[in-house]
Write an enzyme that holds these catalytic residues in place. Structure first.
Site, PDB file in Angstrom:
ATOM      1  N   THR A 125     -38.692  25.816 -13.776  1.00 51.80           N
ATOM      2  CA  THR A 125     -39.008  24.467 -13.309  1.00 51.80           C
ATOM      3  C   THR A 125     -39.110  23.612 -14.567  1.00 51.80           C
ATOM      4  O   THR A 125     -39.596  24.083 -15.608  1.00 51.80           O
ATOM      5  CB  THR A 125     -40.333  24.405 -12.518  1.00 51.80           C
ATOM      6  OG1 THR A 125     -41.423  24.766 -13.373  1.00 51.80           O
ATOM      7  CG2 THR A 125     -40.301  25.338 -11.317  1.00 51.80           C
ATOM      8  N   HIS A 126     -38.644  22.402 -14.479  1.00 49.62           N
ATOM      9  CA  HIS A 126     -38.595  21.503 -15.653  1.00 49.62           C
ATOM     10  C   HIS A 126     -37.793  22.116 -16.798  1.00 49.62           C
ATOM     11  O   HIS A 126     -38.010  21.797 -17.965  1.00 49.62           O
ATOM     12  CB  HIS A 126     -40.008  21.152 -16.136  1.00 49.62           C
ATOM     13  CG  HIS A 126     -40.909  20.637 -15.060  1.00 49.62           C
ATOM     14  ND1 HIS A 126     -40.886  19.330 -14.634  1.00 49.62           N
ATOM     15  CD2 HIS A 126     -41.841  21.265 -14.306  1.00 49.62           C
ATOM     16  CE1 HIS A 126     -41.771  19.163 -13.663  1.00 49.62           C
ATOM     17  NE2 HIS A 126     -42.365  20.326 -13.435  1.00 49.62           N
ATOM     18  N   SER A 172       0.824  -1.219   0.000  1.00 53.66           N
ATOM     19  CA  SER A 172       0.000   0.000   0.000  1.00 53.66           C
ATOM     20  C   SER A 172       0.851   1.258   0.000  1.00 53.66           C
ATOM     21  O   SER A 172       0.328   2.362   0.049  1.00 53.66           O
ATOM     22  CB  SER A 172      -0.921   0.009   1.222  1.00 53.66           C
ATOM     23  OG  SER A 172      -0.160  -0.017   2.420  1.00 53.66           O
ATOM     24  N   TYR A 197      -9.886  -6.657  12.427  1.00 52.41           N
ATOM     25  CA  TYR A 197      -9.187  -6.163  11.249  1.00 52.41           C
ATOM     26  C   TYR A 197      -9.162  -7.228  10.159  1.00 52.41           C
ATOM     27  O   TYR A 197      -9.006  -8.424  10.424  1.00 52.41           O
ATOM     28  CB  TYR A 197      -7.748  -5.746  11.573  1.00 52.41           C
ATOM     29  CG  TYR A 197      -7.013  -5.218  10.359  1.00 52.41           C
ATOM     30  CD1 TYR A 197      -7.185  -3.901   9.948  1.00 52.41           C
ATOM     31  CD2 TYR A 197      -6.192  -6.049   9.598  1.00 52.41           C
ATOM     32  CE1 TYR A 197      -6.550  -3.419   8.822  1.00 52.41           C
ATOM     33  CE2 TYR A 197      -5.555  -5.566   8.462  1.00 52.41           C
ATOM     34  CZ  TYR A 197      -5.736  -4.259   8.077  1.00 52.41           C
ATOM     35  OH  TYR A 197      -5.115  -3.778   6.949  1.00 52.41           O
ATOM     36  N   LYS A 240      -8.146   3.790   1.971  1.00 53.70           N
ATOM     37  CA  LYS A 240      -7.522   5.112   1.897  1.00 53.70           C
ATOM     38  C   LYS A 240      -7.513   5.713   0.499  1.00 53.70           C
ATOM     39  O   LYS A 240      -7.698   6.927   0.348  1.00 53.70           O
ATOM     40  CB  LYS A 240      -6.088   5.030   2.437  1.00 53.70           C
ATOM     41  CG  LYS A 240      -6.021   4.884   3.956  1.00 53.70           C
ATOM     42  CD  LYS A 240      -4.626   4.633   4.462  1.00 53.70           C
ATOM     43  CE  LYS A 240      -4.200   3.192   4.270  1.00 53.70           C
ATOM     44  NZ  LYS A 240      -5.018   2.236   5.035  1.00 53.70           N
ATOM     45  N   GLU A 274     -17.486  21.499 -17.169  1.00 53.18           N
ATOM     46  CA  GLU A 274     -17.847  20.131 -17.561  1.00 53.18           C
ATOM     47  C   GLU A 274     -17.052  19.103 -16.757  1.00 53.18           C
ATOM     48  O   GLU A 274     -17.578  18.039 -16.399  1.00 53.18           O
ATOM     49  CB  GLU A 274     -17.616  19.952 -19.065  1.00 53.18           C
ATOM     50  CG  GLU A 274     -18.579  20.762 -19.915  1.00 53.18           C
ATOM     51  CD  GLU A 274     -18.223  20.771 -21.389  1.00 53.18           C
ATOM     52  OE1 GLU A 274     -19.003  21.316 -22.177  1.00 53.18           O
ATOM     53  OE2 GLU A 274     -17.142  20.235 -21.751  1.00 53.18           O
ATOM     54  N   GLN A 296      -7.240  -2.296   3.874  1.00 49.06           N
ATOM     55  CA  GLN A 296      -6.163  -1.577   3.195  1.00 49.06           C
ATOM     56  C   GLN A 296      -6.716  -0.753   2.043  1.00 49.06           C
ATOM     57  O   GLN A 296      -6.103   0.231   1.613  1.00 49.06           O
ATOM     58  CB  GLN A 296      -5.118  -2.564   2.676  1.00 49.06           C
ATOM     59  CG  GLN A 296      -3.938  -1.909   1.982  1.00 49.06           C
ATOM     60  CD  GLN A 296      -2.840  -2.896   1.654  1.00 49.06           C
ATOM     61  OE1 GLN A 296      -2.187  -3.446   2.539  1.00 49.06           O
ATOM     62  NE2 GLN A 296      -2.656  -3.159   0.375  1.00 49.06           N
ATOM     63  N   ASN A 326      -2.472  -2.403  13.173  1.00 48.53           N
ATOM     64  CA  ASN A 326      -3.909  -2.167  13.071  1.00 48.53           C
ATOM     65  C   ASN A 326      -4.319  -0.842  13.704  1.00 48.53           C
ATOM     66  O   ASN A 326      -5.031  -0.042  13.102  1.00 48.53           O
ATOM     67  CB  ASN A 326      -4.678  -3.321  13.736  1.00 48.53           C
ATOM     68  CG  ASN A 326      -4.482  -4.633  13.009  1.00 48.53           C
ATOM     69  OD1 ASN A 326      -3.830  -4.673  11.960  1.00 48.53           O
ATOM     70  ND2 ASN A 326      -5.028  -5.713  13.549  1.00 48.53           N
ATOM     71  N   ASN A 353     -15.214  26.801 -25.092  1.00 48.93           N
ATOM     72  CA  ASN A 353     -15.906  25.717 -24.404  1.00 48.93           C
ATOM     73  C   ASN A 353     -15.751  25.803 -22.881  1.00 48.93           C
ATOM     74  O   ASN A 353     -14.646  26.066 -22.382  1.00 48.93           O
ATOM     75  CB  ASN A 353     -15.356  24.368 -24.869  1.00 48.93           C
ATOM     76  CG  ASN A 353     -15.539  24.149 -26.357  1.00 48.93           C
ATOM     77  OD1 ASN A 353     -16.551  24.554 -26.930  1.00 48.93           O
ATOM     78  ND2 ASN A 353     -14.572  23.507 -26.987  1.00 48.93           N
TER      79      ASN A 353
END
Length: 463
Positions: free
Chosen positions: A155-156, A22, A317, A325, A290, A322, A110, A285
């Protein structure tokens, strides 16, 4: 040689060593790992478990290692150490000998790993709260600067009623204010000390978990050692907060994208927050908006991935943890970048009030106010709704708007219509009439803006 190799007769296969490592991810935790080790070593000495001399050598060695890492003179190799915790301990032992080997007394990877992760989560939550405030500041400033501008509310995605641009922008400020609360809650969830829980059952050494809690700045020690080493709820909390805020940023980005089109023309993005086309010379653009919209799926995916990792894990554990993260780090990093990009876009965009007003004059935005006019004169609202529907249909046939109709056209639908109906057709008057708390009238929006600014100031203090 691995620090756990005493029970084994053969070393790890080169592939499984790589597969199980890791270090490429958790090397980011070097500062948290060193802080945890300093606190643990000093506590061991205070409890008489190791000598003061050993503790002093440990602290000096760890401080030097941190300086070398940050100076770029110490780089860890995944073929030598599977994670940053073992890498630092091995380096420490190489430098100071047996004293370094005593550091792990009463401690397991741990509780060590999750201590580091909690410290990291606390810091990243704070970083995100700071970035959240920066975006809110940009929105508040823009709302103040363009306070009286009118645009169509939707709305919509259809024209509905006129609103102030400041009112519209403040909707996002309140979303982000709630996001700040979620991030603060995630920080509080991470603010608990698992160190001293060892592998799962605690330890026979007379550890002072309250001392390390204070030394590391945690609010409290975790009361159950099994829960301490296996709990990752605090990461879920952080990633959920990131996910919800990413959704809000995606909504904001989508509107900025729409508003910057030729069809809307409400805003122009600054050149620094737009790109061109490799083939079409005229293009500008909104690529960065985006990207904010697109990265939302990535952040939500990180949350779902950890949820599935944690599903059905037995206590305590498991190596599955692992995988906790990388997604959490990615979610936090991605959201922080998106906050920064969104703040820059909002602060630098050019607003076109004439285009907003031109669109607000389309789509019969006065229709609800005409219906309210009739209802206030005694007509049941449902009947008034139908009457105005007939007037809109008439406008459709003539290719005009409600304000273009003559008084006789209104009277043909209802004798309740008088000359004062013209007041219901003026966009400024329509906006100004909505004075209820939270409404779009300038007086109500001014109150709301001041409330949002007070919330912003209070959150600055909390941070």
């Amino acid at each position: 040689m691995a620090l756990w190799s005493g029970r084994f007769t053969e070393g790890a296969d080169a592939f499984t060593q790589q597969f199980g490592a890791s270090l490429p991810v958790d090397e980011k935790l070097y500062a948290q790992d060193i802080a945890g080790s300093v606190a643990h070593g000093q506590m061991l000495a205070a409890q008489g478990v190791i000598s003061a001399e050993d503790a002093s050598a440990i602290v000096e060695g760890l401080v030097a290692i941190k300086a070398d890492i940050e100076g770029g003179t110490l780089v860890f190799d995944v073929q030598q150490s599977e994670d940053v915790h073992m890498a630092i301990e091995s380096e420490l032992t190489t430098r100071i000998g047996d004293a370094g080997a005593r550091l792990h007394t009463g401690r397991s990877r741990n509780d060590q790993v999750v201590t580091d992760t909690r410290l990291y989560a606390k810091q990243r939550a704070s970083d995100l709260m700071d970035a959240n405030l920066a975006l809110r500041a940009a929105l508040l400033e823009t709302a103040e600067k363009h306070f009286d501008m009118i645009l169509p509310g939707y709305t919509h995605l259809q024209h509905a009623q006129p609103v102030l641009l400041s009112h519209h922008l403040l909707a996002y400020v309140w979303m982000l204010t709630r996001d700040f609360e979620r991030l603060a809650a995630a920080r509080a969830a991470a603010d608990a000390n698992p160190l001293g829980s060892a592998a799962l059952a605690g330890t026979t050494y007379p550890l002072d978990r309250f001392a390390t809690t204070t030394a590391l700045g945690f609010a409290r020690p975790i009361p159950n050692s099994l829960d301490a080493v296996s709990d990752r709820d605090f990461l879920l909390d952080l990633m959920y907060a990131c996910s919800v805020s990413s959704l809000h940023l995606s909504r904001l980005a989508e509107e900025l994208i729409l508003w910057s089109t030729s069809e809307f023309g409400f805003i122009t993005m600054a050149d620094s927050y737009a790109t061109g086309s490799s083939i079409m010379p005229q293009k500008k653009n909104p690529d960065f908006a985006e990207l904010i919209r697109g990265k939302t799926g990535r952040v939500v995916g990180d949350l779902v991935a950890l949820m599935m990792t944690l599903k059905s894990l037995p206590l305590a554990y498991n190596k599955d943890l692992q995988e906790d993260k990388e997604g959490a780090m990615d979610a936090a990093d991605t959201l922080e970048d998106c906050y920064r990009c969104a703040a820059g876009m909002v602060a630098t965009m050019t607003v076109h009030p004439e285009a907003m007003m031109a669109q607000a004059q389309k789509g019969y935005l006065a229709a609800t106010d005409v219906a309210d006019y009739l209802a206030k004169k005694g007509m049941p609202f449902r009947q008034a709704h139908e009457v105005v529907g007939h007037l809109v249909l008439l406008c459709d046939k003539r290719g005009c708007d409600l304000e273009d109709l003559a008084l006789d056209d209104f009277k043909a639908e209802s004798d309740l219509c008088e000359a004062d109906i013209a007041d219901c057709l003026n966009l400024q008057a329509i906006v100004e009439a909505r004075t209820t708390y939270g409404g779009t009238a300038p007086v109500a929006v001014r109150q709301q803006l001041e409330e949002a600014q007070r919330a912003y100031a209070a959150d600055q203090i909390r941070l």
